[in-house]
Structures are given as C-alpha cells and as structure tokens.
Write an enzyme that holds these catalytic residues in place. Sequence first.
Site, PDB file in Angstrom:
ATOM      1  N   ASN A  10       2.101   3.964  -3.720  1.00  0.00           N
ATOM      2  CA  ASN A  10       2.249   4.749  -4.945  1.00  0.00           C
ATOM      3  C   ASN A  10       3.737   5.107  -5.016  1.00  0.00           C
ATOM      4  O   ASN A  10       4.275   5.701  -4.083  1.00  0.00           O
ATOM      5  CB  ASN A  10       1.360   5.995  -4.782  1.00  0.00           C
ATOM      6  CG  ASN A  10       1.726   7.152  -5.675  1.00  0.00           C
ATOM      7  OD1 ASN A  10       2.306   6.980  -6.740  1.00  0.00           O
ATOM      8  ND2 ASN A  10       1.379   8.359  -5.223  1.00  0.00           N
ATOM      9  N   LYS A  12       5.065   7.216  -6.982  1.00  0.00           N
ATOM     10  CA  LYS A  12       5.255   8.606  -7.438  1.00  0.00           C
ATOM     11  C   LYS A  12       6.223   8.626  -8.629  1.00  0.00           C
ATOM     12  O   LYS A  12       6.234   7.684  -9.418  1.00  0.00           O
ATOM     13  CB  LYS A  12       5.710   9.497  -6.278  1.00  0.00           C
ATOM     14  CG  LYS A  12       4.781   9.354  -5.065  1.00  0.00           C
ATOM     15  CD  LYS A  12       5.006  10.373  -3.985  1.00  0.00           C
ATOM     16  CE  LYS A  12       4.000  10.141  -2.858  1.00  0.00           C
ATOM     17  NZ  LYS A  12       4.079  11.141  -1.808  1.00  0.00           N
ATOM     18  N   HIS A  98      -4.560  12.564  -6.383  1.00  0.00           N
ATOM     19  CA  HIS A  98      -3.519  12.620  -5.350  1.00  0.00           C
ATOM     20  C   HIS A  98      -3.187  14.091  -5.069  1.00  0.00           C
ATOM     21  O   HIS A  98      -3.204  14.930  -5.982  1.00  0.00           O
ATOM     22  CB  HIS A  98      -2.262  11.869  -5.796  1.00  0.00           C
ATOM     23  CG  HIS A  98      -1.258  11.747  -4.689  1.00  0.00           C
ATOM     24  ND1 HIS A  98      -0.371  12.769  -4.395  1.00  0.00           N
ATOM     25  CD2 HIS A  98      -1.034  10.782  -3.779  1.00  0.00           C
ATOM     26  CE1 HIS A  98       0.368  12.411  -3.350  1.00  0.00           C
ATOM     27  NE2 HIS A  98      -0.023  11.201  -2.957  1.00  0.00           N
ATOM     28  N   GLU A 170      -6.251  11.540   2.679  1.00  0.00           N
ATOM     29  CA  GLU A 170      -4.851  11.904   2.909  1.00  0.00           C
ATOM     30  C   GLU A 170      -4.776  13.394   3.209  1.00  0.00           C
ATOM     31  O   GLU A 170      -4.775  14.221   2.285  1.00  0.00           O
ATOM     32  CB  GLU A 170      -4.022  11.610   1.657  1.00  0.00           C
ATOM     33  CG  GLU A 170      -4.023  10.159   1.261  1.00  0.00           C
ATOM     34  CD  GLU A 170      -2.814   9.837   0.397  1.00  0.00           C
ATOM     35  OE1 GLU A 170      -1.924   9.128   0.880  1.00  0.00           O
ATOM     36  OE2 GLU A 170      -2.739  10.321  -0.735  1.00  0.00           O
ATOM     37  N   GLY A 176       4.354  13.046   2.908  1.00  0.00           N
ATOM     38  CA  GLY A 176       5.739  13.261   2.472  1.00  0.00           C
ATOM     39  C   GLY A 176       6.690  13.638   3.592  1.00  0.00           C
ATOM     40  O   GLY A 176       6.284  13.789   4.757  1.00  0.00           O
ATOM     41  N   SER A 216       2.310   9.795   5.794  1.00  0.00           N
ATOM     42  CA  SER A 216       3.325   9.436   6.796  1.00  0.00           C
ATOM     43  C   SER A 216       2.972   8.179   7.598  1.00  0.00           C
ATOM     44  O   SER A 216       3.247   8.101   8.798  1.00  0.00           O
ATOM     45  CB  SER A 216       3.583  10.611   7.750  1.00  0.00           C
ATOM     46  OG  SER A 216       4.187  11.679   7.048  1.00  0.00           O
ATOM     47  N   GLY A 237       3.229   5.808   1.149  1.00  0.00           N
ATOM     48  CA  GLY A 237       4.325   6.208   0.282  1.00  0.00           C
ATOM     49  C   GLY A 237       5.624   5.610   0.781  1.00  0.00           C
ATOM     50  O   GLY A 237       5.823   4.390   0.731  1.00  0.00           O
TER      51      GLY A 237
END
Length: 261
Positions: A10, A12, A98, A170, A176, A216, A237
């Site tokens: 994704n 973002k 999300h 998640e 992040g 992560s 991510g």
Amino acid sequence: MARPFLFGTNFKMNQTPAASAAFYQQLAASVQIRPGTGLFVIPPFTSLGAVTEVAGQPPHRIWVGAQNVHWAPEGAYTGEISVRMLLALGLDLVLLGHAERRQYFHETDVELNRKAQSALEGGLRVLLAVGETAEERSFDVGREIVLRQLKIGLHEVRAEHTELLQIAYEPVWSIGAGGTPAHPEDVSPMAEAIRSGLEALFGERGNQVPILYGGSVDPVNAGTFTALPDIDGLFVGRAAWSVEGFIATYEAGIRGWHGDG
Ligand code: PGA
C-alpha cells in the site's frame, strides 16, 4: 484446497501518477510470480488511472487496488469514491479498515461493514485490515478486539463472497516508522484466532480465506511470519516501496511459506 500466498503493498499518501505507473511497469517487467501466489499494489486514488492504463485489461496479473471506498453507489458525498467508479477503472481490489483510516479518519466497524458489503456485491475483492492498538494489547484484549472487528466488519457477508475476501492482520503497534516489529509468537495466536473467527462466520469457506500479516515486514523477518500455519502472505509498507525491496521481501516471504526461510 490450498490457500494462495498473497503479497502486496500500500503506497499510502505517496507517489504521483507517473511514479506509481513507473513502479507498476518496472515490477511487472522484473518480478517472477511463483506458482500458487498472487501480487497486488494499492496506490493512492489519483494514481489509479495511470496504473490501470499500464496494467492493461483486467483481471490484472498484478492486482491493482484502492485504499478506500464509499458504500453508496453515487450521491452527495463530497470527496468520496464509489465501488462503481473503481470498477469502471478495472480495479481488482479495495483495502478497507487500514489502521490509519481507523485512527485518523475514525472509520468504524459498522461503516466498514457497509463498505465491505457494497464492494463484495459489486464483485470487487476486499482486503480487510484488522489489528489491536498498543493500549488494547496492554489490557490483553487484542484477541477480542480483532474478533470484534472481524465479526462486525463481515456481518451478513454472504458465504460465497468469501472467495473475494482476504484479511490483513496488522497490529497497530507494529506499523510504520514508529512501530515495534512484532514477533512470530505474537502473530501466531492472533492469526489462529482470526482463522477460528472466519470459520465461525463462514464454516469451511472461512478456512479458505487468506490471512496476511502486516507491520514492519522486511526481507529479514518476512519468512518468520509466513512460516506460521495460519499466515498466507504479507501486506507490506515501507520495505516494498522500491521494486527491489518489493521483490526481495516477496521472495523471502515465499521461502518461509515453503518452509525453507
Ligand atoms: P509498514 O506498513 O510495513 O511500513 O510498517 C504496514 C502497513 O501500514 O500496512
């Protein structure tokens, strides 16, 4: 029937249309898609037209997804995008729930259920993200939280629609740059709980829904998650925001999935 291994990213709120299209083209040209596996990318709305243009006719070899959708087919919802609009672009998938949408945009499970229903009724695949916050974890209610998200988010979803469904577990505390990477020992009982929750909702069909892990993930830890029996892929991510990183993490995930991570 064996569940497929799914892997995707994704973007973002990053990338211009040109950057997303270039990423997709480069990925499509360089990745070797392994048997029994599927790939997807989820660019921002403004990139979707450019990406579907380079992706060719749907269904795409590498699925293209949106980061959100509204439940209504059309109407007075300024700033929103409908399932019809996504289907008109030839999209394969929509991400719902999300952690950032839940946290910053206050999306509720009831709203997510309306979104999931309308996407699935339209024939769009749904990737529903669930996960507990650090605070919820500290009270040891992660399991309850995730099952609640699952039960409300998928309320009255028809059993045959499970073919279009995938879940991303998640944990919010692991997502992040500020996140703490989870350990497989944290993920395993939660994935098991999600699997049981899916079976309680959909019977045997619940056993066929892929569960992805996200938060992560990188090429070093990818295989430790995919080695878990209830994890069928990865939702990544930062580590997958370069084509090289995407492919390296995918390959590492597959090695773990095959048991040689
Ligand atoms: P991350 O993001 O891999 O950069 O932690 C995961 C996500 O937000 O889904």
